[in-house]
Design an enzyme around this catalytic site. Sequence first.
Site, PDB file in Angstrom:
ATOM      1  N   HIS A 154       0.840  -1.208   0.000  1.00 12.56           N
ATOM      2  CA  HIS A 154       0.000   0.000   0.000  1.00 12.56           C
ATOM      3  C   HIS A 154       0.879   1.263   0.000  1.00 12.56           C
ATOM      4  O   HIS A 154       0.865   2.036   0.974  1.00 12.56           O
ATOM      5  CB  HIS A 154      -0.870  -0.071   1.257  1.00 12.56           C
ATOM      6  CG  HIS A 154      -2.037   0.866   1.328  1.00 12.56           C
ATOM      7  ND1 HIS A 154      -1.903   2.242   1.324  1.00 12.56           N
ATOM      8  CD2 HIS A 154      -3.366   0.637   1.456  1.00 12.56           C
ATOM      9  CE1 HIS A 154      -3.099   2.797   1.434  1.00 12.56           C
ATOM     10  NE2 HIS A 154      -4.005   1.864   1.513  1.00 12.56           N
ATOM     11  N   GLU A 254      -1.006   1.490  -5.192  1.00 10.09           N
ATOM     12  CA  GLU A 254      -0.807   0.263  -4.428  1.00 10.09           C
ATOM     13  C   GLU A 254      -0.690  -0.955  -5.353  1.00 10.09           C
ATOM     14  O   GLU A 254      -1.582  -1.203  -6.160  1.00 10.09           O
ATOM     15  CB  GLU A 254      -1.967   0.094  -3.454  1.00 10.09           C
ATOM     16  CG  GLU A 254      -2.140   1.318  -2.548  1.00 10.09           C
ATOM     17  CD  GLU A 254      -3.518   1.418  -1.939  1.00 10.09           C
ATOM     18  OE1 GLU A 254      -4.116   0.351  -1.652  1.00 10.09           O
ATOM     19  OE2 GLU A 254      -4.000   2.543  -1.743  1.00 10.09           O
TER      20      GLU A 254
HETATM   21  O1  TA6 Z   1      -6.316   1.497  -0.337  1.00  6.46           O
HETATM   22  C1  TA6 Z   1      -7.280   2.504  -0.178  1.00  6.46           C
HETATM   23  C2  TA6 Z   1      -7.954   2.317   1.176  1.00  6.46           C
HETATM   24  O2  TA6 Z   1      -8.633   1.090   1.225  1.00  6.46           O
HETATM   25  C3  TA6 Z   1      -8.866   3.513   1.416  1.00  6.46           C
HETATM   26  O3  TA6 Z   1     -10.227   3.164   1.246  1.00  6.46           O
HETATM   27  C4  TA6 Z   1      -8.519   3.939   2.843  1.00  6.46           C
HETATM   28  O4  TA6 Z   1      -9.285   3.201   3.779  1.00  6.46           O
HETATM   29  C5  TA6 Z   1      -7.040   3.588   2.873  1.00  6.46           C
HETATM   30  O5  TA6 Z   1      -6.968   2.315   2.232  1.00  6.46           O
HETATM   31  C6  TA6 Z   1      -6.392   3.655   4.229  1.00  6.46           C
HETATM   32  O6  TA6 Z   1      -6.822   2.589   5.009  1.00  6.46           O
HETATM   33  P1  TA6 Z   1      -6.227   2.491   6.531  1.00  6.46           P
HETATM   34  O7  TA6 Z   1      -6.801   1.228   7.065  1.00  6.46           O
HETATM   35  O8  TA6 Z   1      -4.730   2.477   6.409  1.00  6.46           O
HETATM   36  O9  TA6 Z   1      -6.703   3.744   7.225  1.00  6.46           O
END
Ligand code: TA6
Length: 278
Positions: A154, A254
């Site tokens: 990510h 990601e």
């Molecule tokens: O990858 C995008 C996502 O799924 C967004 O929807 C947002 O939730 C982000 O990840 C961050 O997630 P986290 O659990 O790290 O706050």
Amino acid sequence: MIVHNKLANGFAYIEVNNSSAEAKIALQGAHLFHYKRVGEEPVLWLSEVSDFEADKAIRGGVPVCWPWFGFNEDKTLPQHGFARTALWEFVCGDEVDEKSSSVTIKLTHSDETLKMWPYKFLLELKITISDKLVMELKTTNLDDKSFSITQALHTYFSVSHISDVTIKGLDNKPYLDALTWKKELQKGDITFNQEVDRVYQEVDCEIVLSDKKRVIHVRNENSSSVVVWNPWIEKCGRMSGMKKDAYESMLCIESANAFDDFKVIKPQESHTLMAAIY
Ligand code: TA6
């Protein structure tokens, strides 16, 4: 040079320095939270107000989302899986040459993980630090039955300003808009003037991120899905570990196996998700 360090509160991380670049990797989550090439600004974005505490995901760098991406059907389980807050184990460091170093860290099943996800596994992340950043996330099935995973590296990129950003390489790719849960088709380059949270599928090419400072390339292997996320103003104000204006200086691209791009791994078999950033 590969050194083991700890913050004042005991939070353990590995520091890597060579003639090409420097990096910092937390043992919690095998979380790469700093990567900077010599003479440049950091490639990865790291929140100024991120926690560095047990059981809390660092905000920024490259969280490892595993063994599921997004929410689990069981809503009592953590979004993006348990790997990013688990304490991994250092395996080895390798000074390949004066320009390149690699670090390997592993996580395996425990009573705690088996309660959340009833499979025996070995998860290894090999991070190679040079003027190119290469991350290889290898899942091995140690169980006697197959299991299915979704996952993502990510990656939070530091950008000059989100309004300067253009992403090329996803034109004509289908995506799931996570804001509407509708399937859409990308038309042209991606630019940003609102919240964007998209899971692109059928991705088979290099992605090019450009802003006022530089051009960054992302190439993935054994992955056909890529998530693009910027929370924009309103959501950024609600995100843990993010200042309200953080959306202006970050963007997530990601490298994933998400949604339709899930992977089924048979007993004693492995799958490696690879992301190269250069
Ligand atoms: O990858 C995008 C996502 O799924 C967004 O929807 C947002 O939730 C982000 O990840 C961050 O997630 P986290 O659990 O790290 O706050």
